[in-house]
Design an enzyme around this catalytic site. Structure first.
Site, PDB file in Angstrom:
ATOM      1  N   GLU A   1      -7.876   0.467   1.906  1.00 26.98           N
ATOM      2  CA  GLU A   1      -7.156  -0.403   2.831  1.00 26.98           C
ATOM      3  C   GLU A   1      -6.477   0.415   3.927  1.00 26.98           C
ATOM      4  OE1 GLU A   1      -3.206  -1.152   2.431  1.00 26.98           O
ATOM      5  OE2 GLU A   1      -3.169  -1.214   0.237  1.00 26.98           O
TER       6      GLU A   1
ATOM      7  N   LYS B   1      -0.239  -6.857  10.642  1.00 29.60           N
ATOM      8  CA  LYS B   1      -0.610  -6.780   9.229  1.00 29.60           C
ATOM      9  C   LYS B   1      -1.444  -8.009   8.906  1.00 29.60           C
ATOM     10  CE  LYS B   1       1.617  -6.537   4.656  1.00 29.60           C
ATOM     11  NZ  LYS B   1       2.924  -6.586   3.974  1.00 29.60           N
TER      12      LYS B   1
ATOM     13  N   VAL C   1      -4.642  -5.949   0.882  1.00 31.41           N
ATOM     14  CA  VAL C   1      -5.602  -6.001  -0.222  1.00 31.41           C
ATOM     15  C   VAL C   1      -6.559  -7.173  -0.042  1.00 31.41           C
ATOM     16  CG1 VAL C   1      -5.848  -6.440  -2.698  1.00 31.41           C
ATOM     17  CG2 VAL C   1      -4.180  -4.767  -1.887  1.00 31.41           C
TER      18      VAL C   1
ATOM     19  N   ASP D   1       6.864 -17.618  -2.726  1.00 33.14           N
ATOM     20  CA  ASP D   1       6.271 -16.415  -2.135  1.00 33.14           C
ATOM     21  C   ASP D   1       5.325 -15.770  -3.148  1.00 33.14           C
ATOM     22  OD1 ASP D   1       5.617 -14.159  -0.730  1.00 33.14           O
ATOM     23  OD2 ASP D   1       7.675 -13.577  -0.253  1.00 33.14           O
TER      24      ASP D   1
ATOM     25  N   SER E   1       1.593 -13.680  -3.235  1.00 35.23           N
ATOM     26  CA  SER E   1       0.661 -12.956  -2.376  1.00 35.23           C
ATOM     27  C   SER E   1      -0.743 -13.555  -2.401  1.00 35.23           C
ATOM     28  CB  SER E   1       0.582 -11.488  -2.811  1.00 35.23           C
ATOM     29  OG  SER E   1      -0.432 -10.805  -2.114  1.00 35.23           O
TER      30      SER E   1
ATOM     31  N   ASP F   1      -3.221 -11.839  -2.243  1.00 39.06           N
ATOM     32  CA  ASP F   1      -4.053 -10.904  -3.017  1.00 39.06           C
ATOM     33  C   ASP F   1      -4.543 -11.552  -4.306  1.00 39.06           C
ATOM     34  OD1 ASP F   1      -3.312  -9.136  -1.039  1.00 39.06           O
ATOM     35  OD2 ASP F   1      -2.086  -7.864  -2.336  1.00 39.06           O
TER      36      ASP F   1
ATOM     37  N   LYS G   1       3.093  -4.115  -7.512  1.00 40.50           N
ATOM     38  CA  LYS G   1       4.290  -3.424  -7.046  1.00 40.50           C
ATOM     39  C   LYS G   1       5.488  -3.824  -7.905  1.00 40.50           C
ATOM     40  CE  LYS G   1       2.614  -3.103  -2.294  1.00 40.50           C
ATOM     41  NZ  LYS G   1       1.363  -3.853  -2.421  1.00 40.50           N
TER      42      LYS G   1
END
Length: 303
Positions: free
Chosen positions: A26, A87, A107, A139, A141, A143, A160
């Site tokens: 990435e 981003k 990702v 919230d 992701s 991903d 993370k």
């Protein structure tokens, strides 16, 4: 593949056409994940790790409205120094390309472009997931949704540690995404080797993981796989030590009204400052470690 939208570098195209192993990488680590000059230095070091293990690196980004699979040295330097680079997650690709912008790919975006290019193994630092307090903010992701729908294997150091790890794993389970821990019974927590949460499956080394990936895809599930690779022991920050720092960073983000795409870069920067650079050192070590494993898996899969 959509060749009118994607430019594949000659070395990556040659490797793909000849069946040699390729590892996707990435670019938000360059544009939003690390400060200069460590961002470009790390990107180059990660590519070198992939090459040393016998595979071809394919760093992915958007440059001037073109999706790039495989970047040369000049492109890496440009991404590392450019201002105004956005981003981009998977949902942003169309708008970013329509506007002719440049973007670091998250990702989810990297998975999508890697799959379109024919690359099945991807190395990153950590994937996004369910943020703490998501029951209020919602919230979560993209991903996780990409892993549920795109058959690319993602090698990471877990999700993370700023996230709600348990709920993230629940979402992956709901979406039939296999979670495999390399050489450990416990799911790793990015900066730390242990999270206190048992891994769904333990496999040991690239050969065994490559066989599991092949078998998973043979059943036609259509999902990706999450390969959780613990940070090297010498580089980890123990969970008990980093926990208070993460909590303070989360409070700071909330008090400043930082949300959505800006949350993760802010938190990583705040944690790095609070740890006097230790977290950045750990981040670099785990990304390189993941790139090595991903390349070994790609080599084993090619065999």
């Amino acid at each position: 593949m959509t060749p009118d939208l994607i430019d594949i570098s000659p070395d990556v195209a040659d490797a793909l056409s000849s069946g040699r192993p390729v590892v996707a990488l990435e670019s938000t680590i360059i544009t939003h994940g690390m400060p200069a000059p460590q961002n470009v230095e790390t990107a180059r070091a990660v590519e070198d790790e992939v090459r040393a293990a016998g595979a071809v690196p394919a760093t992915i980004a958007i440059l001037d409205g073109r999706a790039k699979v495989g970047l040369d040295a000049a492109a890496l330097d440009r991404l590392g120094a450019a201002e105004g680079v956005v981003k981009a997650s998977g949902r942003d690709l169309g708008a970013v390309i329509a506007k002719g912008l440049s973007a670091g790919t998250t990702v989810s975006a990297t998975m999508r472009l890697a799959h379109l290019a024919g690359i099945g193994i991807f190395a990153t630092g950590g994937v996004g997931g369910v943020h703490r307090g998501a029951e209020v903010t919602m919230d979560i992701s993209a991903d996780l949704m990409e892993l549920a729908t795109t058959p690319v294997s993602v090698v990471c150091a877990g999700v993370k540690s700023i996230l709600d790890i348990s709920r993230t794993l629940e979402v992956l389970e709901t979406n039939r995404v296999p979670v495999i821990a390399n050489g450990t019974e416990e799911f790793p927590a990015f900066f730390s080797r242990q999270s206190g949460i048992a891994a769904d499956h333990r496999l040991d080394g690239a050969e065994e993981i490559a066989r599991a990936i092949a078998a998973h895809h043979a059943f036609g599930s259509g999902t990706g796989l999450l390969i959780a690779n613990p940070i090297p022991a010498d580089d980890e920050i123990p969970a008990a030590e980093i926990a208070a720092t993460i909590d303070e960073a989360l409070k700071a983000a909330e008090s400043r009204g930082i949300s959505r795409k800006e949350v993760t870069p802010f938190l990583l920067s705040a944690i790095n400052e609070a740890t006097s650079g230790r977290s950045l050192t750990a981040n670099i070590a785990l990304v390189r470690n993941n790139a090595r494993l991903a390349a070994e898996i790609a080599v084993a899969a090619a065999r």
